[in-house]
Design a protein around this motif. Structure first.
Motif, short mmCIF file in Angstrom:
data_model
loop_
_atom_site.label_atom_id
_atom_site.label_comp_id
_atom_site.label_asym_id
_atom_site.label_seq_id
_atom_site.Cartn_x
_atom_site.Cartn_y
_atom_site.Cartn_z
N THR A 187 0.83 -1.21 0.00
CA THR A 187 0.00 0.00 0.00
C THR A 187 0.86 1.26 0.00
O THR A 187 2.00 1.22 0.46
CB THR A 187 -0.87 0.06 1.28
OG1 THR A 187 0.00 0.26 2.41
CG2 THR A 187 -1.66 -1.21 1.49
N GLN A 188 0.28 2.34 -0.47
CA GLN A 188 0.97 3.63 -0.28
C GLN A 188 0.59 4.11 1.11
O GLN A 188 -0.57 4.08 1.50
CB GLN A 188 0.66 4.62 -1.42
CG GLN A 188 -0.54 5.53 -1.28
CD GLN A 188 -0.32 6.75 -0.40
OE1 GLN A 188 0.77 6.99 0.11
NE2 GLN A 188 -1.38 7.50 -0.18
N ASN A 189 1.58 4.56 1.87
CA ASN A 189 1.28 4.90 3.26
C ASN A 189 1.82 6.27 3.69
O ASN A 189 2.13 6.47 4.87
CB ASN A 189 1.81 3.79 4.18
CG ASN A 189 0.97 3.68 5.43
OD1 ASN A 189 -0.08 3.05 5.41
ND2 ASN A 189 1.36 4.35 6.49
N GLY A 190 1.94 7.17 2.72
CA GLY A 190 2.27 8.55 3.08
C GLY A 190 3.72 8.76 3.50
O GLY A 190 4.55 7.86 3.46
N VAL A 191 4.00 9.99 3.88
CA VAL A 191 5.36 10.41 4.26
C VAL A 191 5.41 10.47 5.79
O VAL A 191 4.85 11.37 6.40
CB VAL A 191 5.66 11.80 3.64
CG1 VAL A 191 7.00 12.33 4.14
CG2 VAL A 191 5.65 11.70 2.12
N PRO A 192 6.06 9.49 6.43
CA PRO A 192 5.98 9.38 7.89
C PRO A 192 6.44 10.63 8.65
O PRO A 192 5.89 10.94 9.71
CB PRO A 192 6.90 8.20 8.21
CG PRO A 192 6.90 7.38 6.97
CD PRO A 192 6.80 8.36 5.84
N PHE A 193 7.42 11.36 8.11
CA PHE A 193 7.90 12.53 8.86
C PHE A 193 6.79 13.56 9.04
O PHE A 193 6.70 14.21 10.08
CB PHE A 193 9.11 13.15 8.13
CG PHE A 193 9.82 14.18 8.97
CD1 PHE A 193 10.75 13.80 9.92
CD2 PHE A 193 9.53 15.53 8.83
CE1 PHE A 193 11.39 14.74 10.71
CE2 PHE A 193 10.15 16.48 9.61
CZ PHE A 193 11.09 16.09 10.55
N LEU A 194 5.94 13.69 8.03
CA LEU A 194 4.87 14.70 8.08
C LEU A 194 3.49 14.10 8.36
O LEU A 194 2.56 14.83 8.66
CB LEU A 194 4.84 15.50 6.77
CG LEU A 194 6.09 16.35 6.51
CD1 LEU A 194 6.06 16.94 5.11
CD2 LEU A 194 6.21 17.47 7.54
N PRO A 196 2.84 11.34 10.66
CA PRO A 196 3.31 10.31 11.60
C PRO A 196 2.21 9.35 12.06
O PRO A 196 2.47 8.16 12.24
CB PRO A 196 3.87 11.11 12.78
CG PRO A 196 3.31 12.49 12.64
CD PRO A 196 3.04 12.71 11.18
N GLU A 197 1.00 9.85 12.23
CA GLU A 197 -0.08 8.97 12.74
C GLU A 197 -0.40 7.86 11.76
O GLU A 197 -0.82 6.77 12.15
CB GLU A 197 -1.37 9.75 13.04
CG GLU A 197 -1.34 10.52 14.35
CD GLU A 197 -0.55 11.79 14.22
OE1 GLU A 197 -0.47 12.31 13.09
OE2 GLU A 197 0.01 12.26 15.23
N GLU A 198 -0.20 8.15 10.46
CA GLU A 198 -0.56 7.16 9.44
C GLU A 198 0.30 5.90 9.58
O GLU A 198 -0.19 4.78 9.42
CB GLU A 198 -0.35 7.80 8.07
CG GLU A 198 -1.29 7.27 7.02
CD GLU A 198 -1.19 8.10 5.75
OE1 GLU A 198 -1.37 9.33 5.82
OE2 GLU A 198 -0.92 7.50 4.70
#
Ligand code: SAM
Length: 288
Positions: A187-194, A196-198
């Protein structure tokens, strides 16, 4: 000359010059913009968020497709959720062993606009005879499907808007049930640094549904904020641990010519920096 300004995050923005406006409209589900930027080529945005650009899309699409396909080694049946520009289909159809692809998209107009305005992304893959294109919500499709897949790829937008259902317990549970014994969900799961909750939230949901799970990562320049994370889950631990020699053999045999993917990058992508490991740990504890 005008400027496209993405204000996805409070206190931080990315700006791209609109060197040639190409399209702007509303599909009834999403606000779509396509324009040309002198550095990134054609750019697609949905609801004010950059989805893909001609210059850097190869990083995202090669990693989301080839990492699970080559880790598995015998993928025949693929389900794609979130077709959009069709870039992920372009990479999937390059694997000769794949026999059947079901692609589920909630917004038909995005697909048709991209076919016309971003033709290099799908590069003919939307007309591949192995493809069955279904217009439906990804979660609803999974909930009623009785089919089995070797691979499910979630190439979605971020969790706000129509993709919210693709980040829920129900979505991951349904994926688990539709995968074969060594099947993989990526899955695509976003950019953790910005976002973080995802990362932590997905970790908890994957852990609830799958025997094996994890994340791999890659930096896509226009997904600002550092590396983006891809979620990984399987009913088998073996596929995540496919050794380098096997990956090299499969890659050579596939005949793929890539610009980002290599078997070495594949393996290294699963090594997460400490801040991501901490976010995952925090997510598991927060929601325990
Ligand atoms: N491939 C692109 C990239 O390079 O990152 C971006 C993803 S693509 C534009 C995302 C697609 O997911 C959009 O076309 C959107 O309409 C679709 N989508 C969002 N929510 C969905 C849902 N619940 N079910 C199916 N498709 C969905």
């Amino acid at each position: 000359m005008s400027e496209f300004r993405e204000t996805l995050y409070a206190g931080y923005a990315q700006a791209l010059s609109v060197d040639e406006p190409i399209y702007q409209g509303n599909t009834g589900q999403q606000e779509v913009q396509v324009f040309r930027n002198r550095r990134f080529g054609r750019v697609l945005t949905l609801d004010g968020v950059v989805q893909t650009t001609e210059a850097d899309e190869f990083v995202y699409h090669e990693m989301l497709a080839h990492v699970p396909i080559l880790a598995h080694g015998a993928v025949r049946r693929v389900l794609v959720i979130g077709v959009g520009d069709g870039g992920i289909l372009r990479e999937i159809v390059r694997h000769a062993g794949i026999e059947d692809i079901v692609a589920v998209e909630i917004d038909p107009q995005v697909v048709e606009l991209c076919r016309e305005l971003l033709p290099n992304h799908s590069a003919g893959a939307l007309d591949d005879p192995r493809l069955r294109l279904v217009y439906a919500d990804g979660l609803e499709y999974l909930a009623q499907s009785r089919e089995r897949f070797d691979l499910i790829l979630c190439d979605s937008t971020d969790p706000g808007g129509p993709a919210a259902s693709l980040f829920t317990d129900a979505f991951y549970r349904n994926c688990q049930q539709r995968l074969g014994a060594s099947g993989i969900l990526a899955t695509q799961n976003g950019v953790p640094f910005l976002q973080p909750e995802e990362l932590g939230g997905t970790a908890r949901r994957l852990a609830d549904s799958f025997a094996d799970w994890g994340f791999f990562h890659a930096a896509v320049p226009t997904y600002i904020g550092g590396s983006m994370a891809f979620g990984w889950a399987s009913n088998s631990e073996k596929v995540r641990r496919t050794d380098l020699e096997t990956l090299r053999q499969r890659f050579t045999k596939s005949g793929l010519v890539t610009r980002y993917y290599t078997p070495e990058v594949h393996q290294a992508a699963f090594a997460l920096p400490r801040y991501m490991l901490d976010l995952i740990e925090a997510g598991l504890q927060r929601d325990a």
